[in-house]
Design an enzyme around this catalytic site. Structure first.
Site: not given
Ligand SMILES: *Cc1c(COP(=O)(O)O)cnc(C)c1O
Length: 380
Positions: A99, A171
């Site tokens: 991301y 993540d």
């Molecule tokens: C959107 C996203 C983030 C960040 O999250 P926010 O809620 O926008 O701060 C991190 N990792 C991935 C894979 C995302 O899609």
């Protein structure tokens, strides 16, 4: 252990002790009255504790098969808390394809504090192993990756991380807990942008961490409370509500994703489709092993090259709205090079396979036939 749907509906759900309200109320308060100094009901100040947030944090732990959940004001705030476990000189092995906002946080904010980030193609287990040094303290994975759907073998990286004595954080935003549970595969921390599938209705910004180890949880809780990136009670309520239908939404995202991925692949105007459910996709065997389904995130490239053609398609869809973000009930279309991933320098992007003509879809839970009809009229 309960099945997923039952777990999601009952996670963190305890009737409110003061009224019996079946839904956890939105405790819109900043402080709590104490009987006498230090004598309280376990709540002192809402940055440290809030009952709505507590219910959500319990739910987060349940849905990721972890012991402890922590909610943050955004996904990047959750990531920020994890990096604050480190000290100057510590090294992080991070996925080369991830991301854009995570990359920006690492390179533009934390590098100047002396944290060293090594970007590695984490689908290559040997490359991750080779990048470990005595200073490596954290391995940061994203799988499937955004937007190229690369799949990393979480269990294999967890084995390297254990041997090296590092923390492995995954993540899990793209898969959601319905499709993948990294803690079960050996990860130490699961991170979510709850803004996406957990919230599920594009009406909240929020982040989450789930942990098994008490000491690690305590360190992260200390950072949450000390740095203060906590979500408000209304936002916690919305994510708690979202979690109750996660299984229903994900089932439909998977059904629609599969139909659209196959339709796109058969389209003469489309040159390449990225979706982890294709048997000939690199990483398919690992996806099959560690995920329960393949989701509704799809990227593709058009045969006809050039910015104009990409822009024409992006501005012609009617059901797919042109917007950043993903994971809501409505379908979105996005141009990573100029939107979600614009913070990554062009050479870096191209090197990692993210071309200027890549289009990303977040397939929603509408009727697949209507979504296909929309793409058909847009692509031509
Ligand atoms: C959107 C996203 C983030 C960040 O999250 P926010 O809620 O926008 O701060 C991190 N990792 C991935 C894979 C995302 O899609």
């Amino acid at each position: 252990m309960k099945k997923l749907g039952t777990k999601y509906i009952h996670a963190g759900a305890n009737p409110d002790p003061s009224t019996g309200a079946i839904m956890t109320p939105i405790f819109q308060t900043s402080t709590y009255v104490q009987e006498s100094p230090g004598v309280n009901k376990g709540f002192e100040y809402a940055r440290s504790q809030n009952p709505t947030r507590q219910a959500l944090e319990e739910a987060l732990a349940v849905i990721e098969n972890g012991k402890f959940g922590l909610a943050f004001s955004s996904g990047v705030a959750a990531t920020d808390a994890v990096i604050k476990l480190l000290v100057p000189g510590d090294e992080v092995i991070a996925a080369a394809d991830m991301y854009g906002g995570t990359y920006r946080l690492f390179t533009k904010v934390f590098e100047k504090f002396g944290i060293v980030f090594r970007y590695v193609d984490t689908t290559d287990v040997a490359a991750v192993k080779a990048a470990v040094t005595p200073k490596t303290k954290l391995i940061w994975l994203e799988t499937p990756t955004n937007p190229l759907m690369n799949i990393t073998d979480i269990a294999a990286i967890a084995a390297i991380s254990k041997e090296a004595g590092t923390i492995l954080c995954v993540d899990n935003t793209f898969a959601s807990p319905y499709l993948q549970n990294p803690l079960d595969l050996g990860a130490d921390i699961v991170m979510h942008s709850a803004t996406k599938y957990l919230g599920g209705h594009s009406d909240v910004i929020q982040g989450a961490l789930v942990i098994n180890d008490q000491a690690l949880r305590d360190q992260l809780y200390f950072i949450q409370k000390s740095c203060g990136a906590v979500p408000g009670p209304m936002d916690c309520f919305l994510v708690l509500r979202g979690i109750k239908t996660l299984h229903l939404r994900m089932q439909q995202h998977c059904i629609n994703g599969e139909k659209i991925a196959h339709w796109l692949r058969a389209h003469p105007g489309v040159s390449k489709v990225y979706w982890p459910g294709f048997e000939d996709q690199p990483g398919y065997a690992i996806a099959k092993k560690q995920m329960r389904g393949f989701g509704g995130m799809i990227s593709f490239e058009l045969k006809k090259e050039g910015v104009e053609e990409v822009n024409r398609v992006l501005s012609s869809t009617k059901l797919f709205s042109l917007a950043e973000s993903l994971g809501g009930v409505e379908s979105l279309i996005n141009h990573p090079a100029t939107m979600t991933h614009a913070s990554i320098p062009r050479e870096e992007r191209i090197k990692n396979g993210l071309s200027d003509s890549l289009i990303r879809l977040s397939v929603g839970v509408e009727d697949a036939e209507d979504l296909i009809e929309d793409l058909k009229q847009a692509i031509g």
